[in-house]
Structure formats: structure tokens, C-alpha cells
Design a protein around this motif. Structure first.
Motif, PDB file in Angstrom:
ATOM      1  N   VAL A 177       0.901  -1.270   0.109  1.00 35.73           N
ATOM      2  CA  VAL A 177       0.050   0.030  -0.018  1.00 35.73           C
ATOM      3  C   VAL A 177       0.918   1.241  -0.001  1.00 35.73           C
ATOM      4  CG1 VAL A 177      -1.741   1.325   1.146  1.00 35.73           C
ATOM      5  CG2 VAL A 177      -2.068  -1.326   1.124  1.00 35.73           C
ATOM      6  N   CYS A 178       2.020   1.342   0.913  1.00 36.24           N
ATOM      7  CA  CYS A 178       2.551   2.630   1.108  1.00 36.24           C
ATOM      8  C   CYS A 178       4.185   2.640   0.439  1.00 36.24           C
ATOM      9  CB  CYS A 178       2.401   3.307   2.402  1.00 36.24           C
ATOM     10  SG  CYS A 178       3.357   2.176   3.625  1.00 36.24           S
ATOM     11  N   GLY A 179       4.465   1.338   0.448  1.00 34.94           N
ATOM     12  CA  GLY A 179       6.057   1.265   0.088  1.00 34.94           C
ATOM     13  C   GLY A 179       6.968   0.941   1.349  1.00 34.94           C
ATOM     14  N   TYR A 180       6.402   1.023   2.558  1.00 29.99           N
ATOM     15  CA  TYR A 180       7.172   0.909   3.593  1.00 29.99           C
ATOM     16  C   TYR A 180       7.878  -0.482   3.539  1.00 29.99           C
ATOM     17  CZ  TYR A 180       8.957  -0.050   8.141  1.00 29.99           C
ATOM     18  OH  TYR A 180       9.641  -0.302   9.383  1.00 29.99           O
ATOM     19  N   ILE A 181       9.569  -0.411   3.789  1.00 29.51           N
ATOM     20  CA  ILE A 181      10.176  -1.768   3.758  1.00 29.51           C
ATOM     21  C   ILE A 181      10.554  -2.007   5.071  1.00 29.51           C
ATOM     22  CG2 ILE A 181      12.298  -2.821   2.938  1.00 29.51           C
ATOM     23  CD1 ILE A 181      11.739  -1.125   0.512  1.00 29.51           C
ATOM     24  N   LEU A 182      10.469  -3.332   5.440  1.00 30.94           N
ATOM     25  CA  LEU A 182      10.801  -3.889   6.666  1.00 30.94           C
ATOM     26  C   LEU A 182      11.956  -4.600   6.269  1.00 30.94           C
ATOM     27  CD1 LEU A 182      10.601  -4.596   9.801  1.00 30.94           C
ATOM     28  CD2 LEU A 182       9.377  -6.950   9.044  1.00 30.94           C
ATOM     29  N   GLU A 183      13.303  -4.423   6.946  1.00 35.70           N
ATOM     30  CA  GLU A 183      14.217  -4.969   6.435  1.00 35.70           C
ATOM     31  C   GLU A 183      14.504  -6.168   7.446  1.00 35.70           C
ATOM     32  OE1 GLU A 183      17.996  -3.058   5.552  1.00 35.70           O
ATOM     33  OE2 GLU A 183      16.607  -0.914   5.322  1.00 35.70           O
ATOM     34  N   ALA A 184      13.999  -7.407   6.930  1.00 35.57           N
ATOM     35  CA  ALA A 184      14.044  -8.470   7.902  1.00 35.57           C
ATOM     36  C   ALA A 184      14.333  -9.836   7.074  1.00 35.57           C
ATOM     37  CB  ALA A 184      13.138  -8.762   8.830  1.00 35.57           C
ATOM     38  N   ASP A 185      14.451 -10.865   7.814  1.00 33.69           N
ATOM     39  CA  ASP A 185      14.582 -12.313   6.915  1.00 33.69           C
ATOM     40  C   ASP A 185      13.054 -12.904   7.141  1.00 33.69           C
ATOM     41  OD1 ASP A 185      17.041 -12.117   6.387  1.00 33.69           O
ATOM     42  OD2 ASP A 185      18.057 -12.936   8.137  1.00 33.69           O
ATOM     43  N   GLU A 186      12.548 -12.513   8.268  1.00 34.06           N
ATOM     44  CA  GLU A 186      10.966 -13.296   8.457  1.00 34.06           C
ATOM     45  C   GLU A 186      10.316 -12.080   8.507  1.00 34.06           C
ATOM     46  OE1 GLU A 186      10.215 -16.324   8.199  1.00 34.06           O
ATOM     47  OE2 GLU A 186      12.306 -16.935   8.135  1.00 34.06           O
ATOM     48  N   LEU A 187       8.882 -12.249   8.264  1.00 35.80           N
ATOM     49  CA  LEU A 187       7.786 -11.066   8.450  1.00 35.80           C
ATOM     50  C   LEU A 187       7.003 -11.808   9.588  1.00 35.80           C
ATOM     51  CD1 LEU A 187       6.268  -8.671   7.610  1.00 35.80           C
ATOM     52  CD2 LEU A 187       4.952 -10.200   6.033  1.00 35.80           C
ATOM     53  N   PRO A 188       6.943 -10.951  10.831  1.00 41.24           N
ATOM     54  CA  PRO A 188       6.048 -11.493  12.113  1.00 41.24           C
ATOM     55  C   PRO A 188       4.766 -11.416  11.498  1.00 41.24           C
ATOM     56  CG  PRO A 188       7.716  -9.919  12.554  1.00 41.24           C
ATOM     57  CD  PRO A 188       7.824  -9.748  11.038  1.00 41.24           C
ATOM     58  N   GLU A 189       4.006 -12.613  11.775  1.00 39.71           N
ATOM     59  CA  GLU A 189       2.500 -12.754  11.564  1.00 39.71           C
ATOM     60  C   GLU A 189       1.634 -11.421  11.901  1.00 39.71           C
ATOM     61  OE1 GLU A 189       0.437 -16.298  12.678  1.00 39.71           O
ATOM     62  OE2 GLU A 189       1.953 -17.519  11.292  1.00 39.71           O
ATOM     63  N   ASP A 190       1.940 -10.926  13.137  1.00 43.58           N
ATOM     64  CA  ASP A 190       1.188  -9.708  13.580  1.00 43.58           C
ATOM     65  C   ASP A 190       1.946  -8.615  13.215  1.00 43.58           C
ATOM     66  OD1 ASP A 190       3.521 -10.072  15.148  1.00 43.58           O
ATOM     67  OD2 ASP A 190       2.567  -9.988  17.238  1.00 43.58           O
ATOM     68  N   PHE A 191       2.614  -8.394  12.329  1.00 47.42           N
ATOM     69  CA  PHE A 191       3.415  -7.036  11.987  1.00 47.42           C
ATOM     70  C   PHE A 191       2.074  -5.949  11.393  1.00 47.42           C
ATOM     71  CE2 PHE A 191       5.826  -4.225   9.320  1.00 47.42           C
ATOM     72  CZ  PHE A 191       6.600  -3.930  10.232  1.00 47.42           C
ATOM     73  N   ILE A 192       2.310  -4.984  11.774  1.00 49.41           N
ATOM     74  CA  ILE A 192       1.620  -3.883  11.487  1.00 49.41           C
ATOM     75  C   ILE A 192       2.506  -2.664  10.869  1.00 49.41           C
ATOM     76  CG2 ILE A 192      -0.180  -2.109  12.131  1.00 49.41           C
ATOM     77  CD1 ILE A 192      -1.316  -4.817  12.182  1.00 49.41           C
ATOM     78  N   CYS A 193       2.140  -2.232   9.621  1.00 49.01           N
ATOM     79  CA  CYS A 193       2.763  -1.235   8.985  1.00 49.01           C
ATOM     80  C   CYS A 193       2.779   0.119   9.759  1.00 49.01           C
ATOM     81  CB  CYS A 193       2.336  -1.119   7.625  1.00 49.01           C
ATOM     82  SG  CYS A 193       3.450   0.384   6.548  1.00 49.01           S
ATOM     83  N   PRO A 194       4.103   0.603   9.883  1.00 47.56           N
ATOM     84  CA  PRO A 194       4.214   1.552  11.062  1.00 47.56           C
ATOM     85  C   PRO A 194       3.864   3.108  10.040  1.00 47.56           C
ATOM     86  CG  PRO A 194       6.391   1.014  10.267  1.00 47.56           C
ATOM     87  CD  PRO A 194       5.516  -0.266   9.812  1.00 47.56           C
ATOM     88  N   VAL A 195       3.624   2.762   8.572  1.00 49.45           N
ATOM     89  CA  VAL A 195       3.433   3.904   8.093  1.00 49.45           C
ATOM     90  C   VAL A 195       1.897   4.070   7.626  1.00 49.45           C
ATOM     91  CG1 VAL A 195       3.769   5.366   5.834  1.00 49.45           C
ATOM     92  CG2 VAL A 195       5.882   4.234   7.129  1.00 49.45           C
ATOM     93  N   CYS A 196       1.253   2.923   7.128  1.00 45.01           N
ATOM     94  CA  CYS A 196      -0.146   2.883   6.763  1.00 45.01           C
ATOM     95  C   CYS A 196      -0.817   2.351   7.537  1.00 45.01           C
ATOM     96  CB  CYS A 196      -0.350   2.790   5.095  1.00 45.01           C
ATOM     97  SG  CYS A 196      -0.098   1.076   4.983  1.00 45.01           S
ATOM     98  N   GLY A 197      -0.543   1.557   8.611  1.00 42.91           N
ATOM     99  CA  GLY A 197      -1.433   0.642   9.360  1.00 42.91           C
ATOM    100  C   GLY A 197      -1.888  -0.631   8.849  1.00 42.91           C
ATOM    101  N   LYS A 198      -1.561  -1.096   7.494  1.00 46.61           N
ATOM    102  CA  LYS A 198      -2.119  -2.236   7.104  1.00 46.61           C
ATOM    103  C   LYS A 198      -1.216  -3.554   7.829  1.00 46.61           C
ATOM    104  CE  LYS A 198      -4.788  -0.460   4.040  1.00 46.61           C
ATOM    105  NZ  LYS A 198      -6.093  -0.543   4.294  1.00 46.61           N
ATOM    106  N   ASP A 199      -1.954  -4.861   7.738  1.00 46.58           N
ATOM    107  CA  ASP A 199      -1.526  -5.863   8.268  1.00 46.58           C
ATOM    108  C   ASP A 199      -0.326  -6.524   7.357  1.00 46.58           C
ATOM    109  OD1 ASP A 199      -2.973  -7.742   6.900  1.00 46.58           O
ATOM    110  OD2 ASP A 199      -4.581  -7.570   8.120  1.00 46.58           O
ATOM    111  N   ALA A 200       0.290  -7.614   8.074  1.00 41.59           N
ATOM    112  CA  ALA A 200       1.376  -8.570   7.418  1.00 41.59           C
ATOM    113  C   ALA A 200       0.802  -9.038   5.978  1.00 41.59           C
ATOM    114  CB  ALA A 200       1.623  -9.704   8.230  1.00 41.59           C
ATOM    115  N   SER A 201      -0.561  -9.156   5.772  1.00 44.70           N
ATOM    116  CA  SER A 201      -1.037  -9.729   4.380  1.00 44.70           C
ATOM    117  C   SER A 201      -0.808  -8.801   3.470  1.00 44.70           C
ATOM    118  CB  SER A 201      -2.460 -10.185   4.564  1.00 44.70           C
ATOM    119  OG  SER A 201      -3.324  -9.156   4.642  1.00 44.70           O
ATOM    120  N   TYR A 202      -0.563  -7.626   3.641  1.00 45.96           N
ATOM    121  CA  TYR A 202      -0.365  -6.710   2.610  1.00 45.96           C
ATOM    122  C   TYR A 202       1.147  -6.545   2.273  1.00 45.96           C
ATOM    123  CZ  TYR A 202      -5.030  -4.712   3.020  1.00 45.96           C
ATOM    124  OH  TYR A 202      -6.495  -4.712   2.996  1.00 45.96           O
ATOM    125  N   PHE A 203       1.943  -7.388   2.799  1.00 44.27           N
ATOM    126  CA  PHE A 203       3.482  -7.247   2.657  1.00 44.27           C
ATOM    127  C   PHE A 203       3.764  -8.144   1.740  1.00 44.27           C
ATOM    128  CE2 PHE A 203       3.361  -4.425   6.090  1.00 44.27           C
ATOM    129  CZ  PHE A 203       4.344  -3.724   6.145  1.00 44.27           C
TER     130      PHE A 203
END
Ligand SMILES: Cc1cc2nc3c(=O)[nH]c(=O)nc-3n(C[C@H](O)[C@H](O)[C@H](O)COP(=O)(O)O)c2cc1C
Length: 207
Positions: A177-203
Motif C-alpha cells: 500500500v505505502c511502500g514501507y520496507i521492513l528489512e528482515a529475513d522473516e515477517l512476523p505474522e502480527d506485523f503492522i505497517c508503521p506508516v499506513c497501518g496495514k497488516d502483514a497480509s499486505y506485505f
């Protein structure tokens, strides 16, 4: 071509908006500039997919506000990371109307303008509109938010619709949605985008 050269361009951050057929809408842009002084005219560049372009062209006029450095990031999320086709953005912000009847946000702004659209240039993905200024005001003495500070201090990102968008070279997971990048090897299931508030399914994974 060294595409990093585009990062050397300076901008502010703005919200342009209009009312057309009883529908209010607007979006964040960084592509506002003054093009002439007498009469005073501004240019804006809008993606053809943006609902705001449809509203402004229908109205034949628009409001433009200059965001201030103390602007709430929620306002940028509301107007920059969702479309007016899916949300009533002005229901989520305090606003007033200019003399053309176009709404504009009243909090987190350093200046505002109202314009009548006088010219249009089709540039494939975007349309450049020229607006003759009919109202201008400075509602607060706040400092303006620069595009550089939006990225460096407010940790803001730029979605694909913006002309200044660039693909990232970083590895990790990118918010679609917003292009925010989490630099990590794994994406936590409960991760919430700090910029636009979308959940991990949007990553989506990028590498
Ligand atoms: C910092 C920033 C700058 C942006 N600059 C532009 C721009 O110059 N032109 C544009 O068309 N979209 C730009 N956008 C994207 C629009 O704000 C975004 O696509 C918005 O959701 C469109 O909403 P709408 O469909 O209601 O018009 C920018 C977004 C952000 C966050």
C-alpha cells in the motif's frame, strides 16, 4: 542513468482537494510549484488513477494546502495512502471550504491556496494541471514540511502513484500500500505497517 540524482530534487508536501457532484476528495502530492507570478499560477501533477484528478477536473478548481512540519502523520496516511473511491477522507479530518466550495484540511497546514484550472497537459501516466490562484492565506506561522524531512524525520514513504516513486534496492518485505520496507529475513505474522497501518497480509517479499 544515475536515478539517485532524482533524490536531489527538493519539494514540499501538499494536499490538493476538490468537491465535484457533492463528493469531497483530495490527495497528498509533492509536485506543486509556482509557475508564474502575475497572474499567480500553480502547477500540480496528478496520476490518472487518482480519484482526486477526476474531482478537480470535474470541479474546474481546487484547493491546495502546504503541510507544516508538525502535521499529524495520520493526515498524510488518510490522504496519501488510500483512495477517495474507498474512503470518505474529509470525514477523517477537520476542514473548511474555500469560495469555490472545495474542502481543505485546517490542521497541520502552513499556507493555503484556491485555484481555477486554466490549462491541462497529458503526460502519459500523469496529468499536469495549471491553476490560477484566486485565494491565498497563511493560517499559522508553522514551518513547512519539506519532502526530505518527511522521509528522514517522519520516516514517511512514497506510494507508486507519486511521480517521485522509485523501486527500492533493499531486501526484506515491502508494504504493497505505502511502500514501507521492513528489512528482515522473516515477517512476523502480527506485523503492522508503521506508516499506513496495514497488516502483514499486505506485505510482499523483495530480494
Ligand atoms: C509524500 C507523497 C507524495 C505524493 N505525491 C503525489 C503526486 O505528486 N502526484 C500524485 O498523483 N500522487 C502523489 N501521491 C500519491 C497519492 O496521494 C495517493 O495515490 C492517493 O491515495 C490518491 O488518492 P485518490 O485516489 O483519492 O486521489 C503522493 C503520496 C505521498 C504520500
Amino acid at each position: 542513468m544515475n536515478t539517485k540524482a532524482f533524490f536531489k530534487l527538493s519539494y514540499g508536501v501538499y494536499i490538493v482537494s476538490a468537491n465535484y457532484e457533492n463528493k469531497d476528495g483530495g490527495c497528498v502530492i509533492n509536485t506543486l510549484a509556482q509557475v508564474t507570478s502575475s497572474p499567480a499560477r500553480l502547477s500540480i501533477a496528478l496520476n490518472k488513477n487518482n480519484e482526486t484528478l477526476r474531482l478537480i477536473e470535474g470541479a474546474g478548481s481546487f484547493s491546495a494546502v502546504v503541510l507544516s512540519e508538525d502535521v499529524d502523520m495520520e493526515l498524510i496516511k488518510t490522504f496519501g495512502f488510500q483512495s477517495g473511491r474507498d474512503a470518505e477522507k474529509f470525514e477523517q479530518a477537520s476542514y473548511e471550504r474555500d469560495l469555490n466550495g472545495n474542502p481543505y484540511p485546517t490542521e497541520g497546514i502552513a499556507a493555503r491556496f484556491s485555484c481555477k484550472v486554466t490549462d491541462r497537459l497529458d503526460v502519459d501516466t500523469h496529468v499536469i494541471l495549471i491553476g490560477e490562484v484566486t485565494e491565498a492565506d497563511i493560517p499559522s506561522d508553522s514551518q513547512v514540511l519539506t519532502y526530505a524531512d518527511y522521509h528522514s524525520k517522519k520516516k514517511g514513504t512514497t506510494p507508486k502513484n507519486a511521480p517521485s516513486y522509485q523501486e527500492s534496492q533493499t531486501k526484506g518485505f515491502r508494504c504493497s500500500v505505502c511502500g514501507y520496507i521492513l528489512e528482515a529475513d522473516e515477517l512476523p505474522e502480527d506485523f503492522i505497517c508503521p506508516v499506513c497501518g496495514k497488516d502483514a497480509s499486505y506485505f510482499e517479499k523483495i530480494d
